[in-house]
Design a protein around this motif. Structure first.
Motif, PDB file in Angstrom:
ATOM      1  N   ARG A   1       9.576   4.763   0.912  1.00  0.00           N
ATOM      2  CA  ARG A   1       9.494   4.508  -0.533  1.00  0.00           C
ATOM      3  C   ARG A   1       9.769   5.778  -1.325  1.00  0.00           C
ATOM      4  O   ARG A   1      10.482   5.766  -2.332  1.00  0.00           O
ATOM      5  CB  ARG A   1       8.115   3.936  -0.867  1.00  0.00           C
ATOM      6  CG  ARG A   1       7.942   3.523  -2.336  1.00  0.00           C
ATOM      7  CD  ARG A   1       7.369   4.639  -3.190  1.00  0.00           C
ATOM      8  NE  ARG A   1       6.123   5.129  -2.662  1.00  0.00           N
ATOM      9  CZ  ARG A   1       5.553   6.267  -3.065  1.00  0.00           C
ATOM     10  NH1 ARG A   1       6.140   7.028  -3.973  1.00  0.00           N
ATOM     11  NH2 ARG A   1       4.408   6.671  -2.534  1.00  0.00           N
ATOM     12  N   TYR A   2       9.210   6.890  -0.856  1.00  0.00           N
ATOM     13  CA  TYR A   2       9.454   8.162  -1.537  1.00  0.00           C
ATOM     14  C   TYR A   2      10.952   8.481  -1.543  1.00  0.00           C
ATOM     15  O   TYR A   2      11.507   8.896  -2.564  1.00  0.00           O
ATOM     16  CB  TYR A   2       8.686   9.293  -0.856  1.00  0.00           C
ATOM     17  CG  TYR A   2       9.036  10.659  -1.413  1.00  0.00           C
ATOM     18  CD1 TYR A   2       8.433  11.135  -2.570  1.00  0.00           C
ATOM     19  CD2 TYR A   2      10.009  11.451  -0.783  1.00  0.00           C
ATOM     20  CE1 TYR A   2       8.786  12.374  -3.096  1.00  0.00           C
ATOM     21  CE2 TYR A   2      10.367  12.690  -1.302  1.00  0.00           C
ATOM     22  CZ  TYR A   2       9.749  13.140  -2.463  1.00  0.00           C
ATOM     23  OH  TYR A   2      10.112  14.354  -2.983  1.00  0.00           O
TER      24      TYR A   2
ATOM     25  N   SER B   1       0.827  -1.208   0.000  1.00  0.00           N
ATOM     26  CA  SER B   1       0.000   0.000   0.000  1.00  0.00           C
ATOM     27  C   SER B   1       0.860   1.258   0.000  1.00  0.00           C
ATOM     28  O   SER B   1       0.360   2.361  -0.260  1.00  0.00           O
ATOM     29  CB  SER B   1      -0.944   0.010   1.205  1.00  0.00           C
ATOM     30  OG  SER B   1      -0.211   0.086   2.414  1.00  0.00           O
ATOM     31  N   SER B   2       2.155   1.114   0.266  1.00  0.00           N
ATOM     32  CA  SER B   2       3.057   2.268   0.238  1.00  0.00           C
ATOM     33  C   SER B   2       3.550   2.590  -1.169  1.00  0.00           C
ATOM     34  O   SER B   2       4.214   3.616  -1.376  1.00  0.00           O
ATOM     35  CB  SER B   2       4.265   2.009   1.157  1.00  0.00           C
ATOM     36  OG  SER B   2       5.129   1.039   0.595  1.00  0.00           O
TER      37      SER B   2
ATOM     38  N   PRO C   1       3.317   3.672  -5.225  1.00  0.00           N
ATOM     39  CA  PRO C   1       2.526   4.747  -5.841  1.00  0.00           C
ATOM     40  C   PRO C   1       1.422   4.297  -6.794  1.00  0.00           C
ATOM     41  O   PRO C   1       0.421   5.005  -6.949  1.00  0.00           O
ATOM     42  CB  PRO C   1       3.580   5.573  -6.590  1.00  0.00           C
ATOM     43  CG  PRO C   1       4.719   4.632  -6.828  1.00  0.00           C
ATOM     44  CD  PRO C   1       4.733   3.726  -5.638  1.00  0.00           C
TER      45      PRO C   1
ATOM     46  N   GLU D   1       2.972   4.486  11.745  1.00  0.00           N
ATOM     47  CA  GLU D   1       2.712   5.804  11.185  1.00  0.00           C
ATOM     48  C   GLU D   1       3.305   6.864  12.107  1.00  0.00           C
ATOM     49  O   GLU D   1       3.290   6.718  13.327  1.00  0.00           O
ATOM     50  CB  GLU D   1       1.209   6.055  11.020  1.00  0.00           C
ATOM     51  CG  GLU D   1       0.550   5.175   9.963  1.00  0.00           C
ATOM     52  CD  GLU D   1      -0.903   5.551   9.737  1.00  0.00           C
ATOM     53  OE1 GLU D   1      -1.348   6.566  10.312  1.00  0.00           O
ATOM     54  OE2 GLU D   1      -1.586   4.821   8.993  1.00  0.00           O
TER      55      GLU D   1
ATOM     56  N   GLU E   1       5.659   4.432   3.435  1.00  0.00           N
ATOM     57  CA  GLU E   1       5.385   5.305   2.291  1.00  0.00           C
ATOM     58  C   GLU E   1       6.439   6.407   2.208  1.00  0.00           C
ATOM     59  O   GLU E   1       6.923   6.756   1.128  1.00  0.00           O
ATOM     60  CB  GLU E   1       3.990   5.907   2.410  1.00  0.00           C
ATOM     61  CG  GLU E   1       3.566   6.688   1.174  1.00  0.00           C
ATOM     62  CD  GLU E   1       2.128   7.140   1.224  1.00  0.00           C
ATOM     63  OE1 GLU E   1       1.682   7.812   0.280  1.00  0.00           O
ATOM     64  OE2 GLU E   1       1.427   6.819   2.218  1.00  0.00           O
TER      65      GLU E   1
ATOM     66  N   HIS F   1       2.364   7.072   6.815  1.00  0.00           N
ATOM     67  CA  HIS F   1       2.906   5.727   6.882  1.00  0.00           C
ATOM     68  C   HIS F   1       4.424   5.791   6.703  1.00  0.00           C
ATOM     69  O   HIS F   1       4.918   6.362   5.726  1.00  0.00           O
ATOM     70  CB  HIS F   1       2.270   4.889   5.759  1.00  0.00           C
ATOM     71  CG  HIS F   1       2.329   3.424   6.004  1.00  0.00           C
ATOM     72  ND1 HIS F   1       3.513   2.719   5.995  1.00  0.00           N
ATOM     73  CD2 HIS F   1       1.352   2.505   6.241  1.00  0.00           C
ATOM     74  CE1 HIS F   1       3.264   1.439   6.225  1.00  0.00           C
ATOM     75  NE2 HIS F   1       1.965   1.287   6.367  1.00  0.00           N
TER      76      HIS F   1
END
Length: 346
Positions: A300-301, A58-59, A61, A289, A297, A294
């Motif tokens: 990942r960015y 879910s993280s 894009p 979180e 997330e 998150h």
């Protein structure tokens, strides 16, 4: 409600609350199926992997939604249909979303082969066909800390229900979900400034075991052209995946300057694999979180931004075992793109 559904609810309860052993035992007694009751630990380990899958992917894009399909299913329907674990909405090259069914499998320990019960394979396929939605099997290979996504048609053997890790990786379709693989074919460098004397006081920050907390870091593909990075999370991301080779250590009056080289040999790293190592390095739960964001997330960015700034492009695996399943999924995900051209020509 079936006993397996009760086990799932109990697993969710344990995940969200501190359940005393005596209460857990009391609730387990309300499960009448002896096999489920006695194998609750094994069953819940699989459910934990399912939860981890949800948080990891879910993280990414291109994943626009992940819905758990843990609906109650009447026994009479199970003969012909098995509900997969998740329904995903995936963004394609046209900026439209397409549905994708996912069933999660867990290959524990040193095992190198994933098996599906033939009946389960048949009922999963029947469910996907009836709902007119493509299906992938997401496999977590514990030995390698690695996720793959494979078509049922990639499974082989006498009953067409087994896949080994080599076949799974060669035919991995994880990039359909924006689980990119980066090829690190040239080294990059990091310069880190540590104040003197060494400061070990702030243990919540990333720090060097000898030189203490960081003052500033600089990253780049050339020692002579390093850019200052204000966010120390970039340094944690690097340490989660690469082994450092010291180039120079300069001892100044007020600080120590350490220059390190990373990846002098070509290596391949997939985003989901990188995210898993981050959870291990930082000893955090995949669900964590911070400030309503998150952590995975955010990680990942940083990974994608770091790879872009260093000039490492994502690659898209073309499966050697092409079939109707891969044809459909590449068309759904990559229509009119270079990736689709490479698939057709490969």
């Amino acid at each position: 409600m079936s006993d397996m559904e009760k086990a799932n609810i109990l697993h969710q309860l344990k995940s969200e609350f501190d359940v005393p052993p005596e209460l857990l035992e009391m609730l387990l007694k309300q499960i009448s199926n002896k096999d489920i009751k006695e194998n609750f630990a094994r069953i819940t380990s699989g459910l934990t992997i399912e939860d981890s899958y949800k948080h990891i992917f879910s993280s990414l894009p291109w994943i626009k939604n992940i819905s758990g399909l843990h609906q109650a299913q009447a026994e009479k329907y199970k003969k012909n249909f098995q509900i997969p674990d998740y329904l995903l909405l995936v963004e394609n090259s046209q900026k439209n979303n397409f549905p994708l069914l996912i069933d999660v499998k867990y290959v524990k320990g040193a095992a190198t082969q994933c098996s599906i019960i033939p009946k389960q394979k048949h009922t999963l396929r029947q469910y996907a066909k009836a709902h007119q939605q493509p299906l992938l099997i997401a496999i977590y290979w514990e030995r390698f800390g690695y996720w793959t996504h494979n078509c049922l048609s990639h499974f082989g053997g006498k009953k067409q229900n087994k896949i080994d890790w080599q076949t799974a990786i060669c035919n991995d379709l994880s990039h359909l979900l924006s689980d990119y693989t980066f090829r690190i074919d040239q080294p990059f460098y990091r310069k880190t400034i540590f104040p003197k004397p060494a400061d070990h006081s702030n243990r919540s920050h990333a720090r060097h075991k000898k030189y203490g907390n960081f003052d500033s870091i600089f990253i780049g593909k050339s020692i002579d052209k390093l850019s200052k990075e204000d966010e120390l999370f970039y340094s944690i991301i690097i340490d989660a995946n690469f082994n450092a080779k010291t180039v120079t250590t300069e001892d100044h009056e007020n600080h120590v300057c350490l220059i390190e080289e990373f990846s002098s040999q070509p290596s391949m790293i997939k985003t989901s694999q990188w995210l898993l190592t981050i959870t291990q390095l930082m000893n955090i739960k995949p669900s964590l979180e911070v400030n309503e964001m998150h952590v995975l997330e955010m990680a990942r960015y940083v990974i994608v931004d770091l790879m872009h700034r260093l000039g490492y492009s994502p690659s898209y695996n073309i499966p050697p075992n092409k079939n109707a399943c891969t044809d459909q999924l590449f068309e759904l995900a990559y229509k009119d793109t270079i990736v689709m051209r490479d698939y057709l020509q490969g």
